[in-house]
Enzyme design. Structure first.
Site, PDB file in Angstrom:
ATOM      1  N   THR A 126       0.812  -1.210   0.000  1.00 24.46           N
ATOM      2  CA  THR A 126       0.000   0.000   0.000  1.00 24.46           C
ATOM      3  C   THR A 126       0.848   1.263   0.000  1.00 24.46           C
ATOM      4  OG1 THR A 126      -1.557   1.301   1.342  1.00 24.46           O
ATOM      5  CG2 THR A 126      -0.107  -0.168   2.523  1.00 24.46           C
ATOM      6  N   TYR A 153      -2.169   0.344   9.979  1.00 26.58           N
ATOM      7  CA  TYR A 153      -2.367  -0.329   8.696  1.00 26.58           C
ATOM      8  C   TYR A 153      -1.110  -0.218   7.841  1.00 26.58           C
ATOM      9  CZ  TYR A 153      -3.765  -0.854   3.819  1.00 26.58           C
ATOM     10  OH  TYR A 153      -3.810  -1.216   2.501  1.00 26.58           O
TER      11      TYR A 153
END
Length: 330
Positions: free
Chosen positions: A117, A141
């Protein structure tokens, strides 16, 4: 040469399975169906319902199906949720990825593609952000994904194991043939939420933060069509099968749009006006992040086909309308 797709019943994973099958590949999906859907896996792929952290299950899948490559999507992806539940994210995204990688090394899996990501960059100092930029995640995250990238690099140095980590920017849109799309209830993706609101599934939508240092005060993101993204995975798979070295690539278009620009695009595509409420910032959201995408274009020959915000919003709306009809029919 069967390919194991973890999280293949989810949004991006289901599109990956379709692309692999369209290319004549043999596919087995491992998904615990916590956020994925059984119906999203085509009948000509094998679905195993289970957890990627179950090492004996993964070993049995590799043995039974002759798995030679793994494409790893399974994980948790909601930034604000990770701030509230960091240990849950480190367990699901990092600990379980480590367990999967251990089996891959043990079973001689040489090709591993990881769903990473842009959140690993945090708030980059330069836009567009390049793969060699400083890594400073702003959320658990992002940190959980970065930890997995570090494990991949260390594992590749120690074993006969090669990987590609693809750093996604904001994934949106739906399969151009209408076979799959973003179907998660209570999804937090901006384009998904805007489409639901345009079709009356929500009474209104919220914009989180209007005081960022951007032209209109809202966050800027680089949106990539899900089909272009899975084709980047196909290019990564070809690279690894040809003996290519481990690499990290950004997956984006090098074009940024603000939250308000995206909402206006959905309004234009749908022909509907809807209520937008302005709310305070959320924890963990950088002001702007846009990909430098020259590396993946140069090294993998990747060329996007659906790199238009209008195309993305039109196809996302079409999928949302399909879901609405599907729900009414059932």
């Amino acid at each position: 040469m069967t390919i194991l797709v973890t999280g293949g019943a989810g949004y991006i994973g289901s599109h990956m399975v379709l692309e692999l099958l369209d290319s004549g590949e043999s596919v087995v999906v491992l998904d615990n169906l916590s956020t994925g859907f059984r119906w999203a896996v085509p009948p000509n792929a094998t679905l195993v319902v289970g957890d990627i952290g179950d090492q004996e299950l993964v070993r049995s899948i590799v043995r039974k199906h002759g798995v030679k490559s793994i494409i790893h999507f399974a994980g948790s992806i909601i930034v604000p949720e990770s701030v509230v539940d960091p240990l849950g994210y480190y367990h699901n995204n990092t600990v379980k990825s480590r367990a999967l990688m251990e089996v891959a090394v043990e079973m001689g899996i040489e090709n591993f593609i990881f769903s990473s990501t842009a959140a690993v960059y945090g708030m980059p100092k330069e836009i567009p952000v390049r793969e060699d930029a400083a890594l400073a995640p702003m959320s658990p995250y992002g940190s959980s994904k970065l930890m997995t990238e570090i494990m991949l690099a260390d594992t590749a140095r120690a074993h006969n194991f090669r990987y590609v980590a693809l750093r996604y920017f904001n994934v949106a849109g739906a399969d151009p043939k209408g076979r799959s799309g973003q179907s998660t209830p209570q999804a937090t993706h901006l384009i998904k939420v805007a489409c639901e609101t345009a079709l009356g599934k929500r009474s209104h939508m919220e914009v989180f933060g209007t005081d960022y240092p951007t032209a209109d005060g809202t966050c800027i993101r680089d949106y990539i069509h899900v089909t272009d993204l899975v084709r980047a995975h196909m290019a990564a798979l070809r690279h690894l099968r040809a003996g290519g070295q481990s690499e990290v690539f950004n997956c984006g278009y090098s074009k940024g749009f603000s939250v308000l620009q995206v909402i206006e695009a959905v309004k234009r595509s749908s022909g509907a006006d809807f209520e937008v409420r302005l709310s305070p910032r959320r924890a963990g959201d950088p002001a702007a992040i846009v990909a430098a995408s020259d590396k993946i274009r140069m090294h993998l020959g990747w060329r996007p086909e659906f790199d238009s915000l209008e195309t993305i919003t039109v196809q996302a709306l079409a999928w949302e309308a399909h879901l609405q009809q599907f729900k009414h029919a059932s």
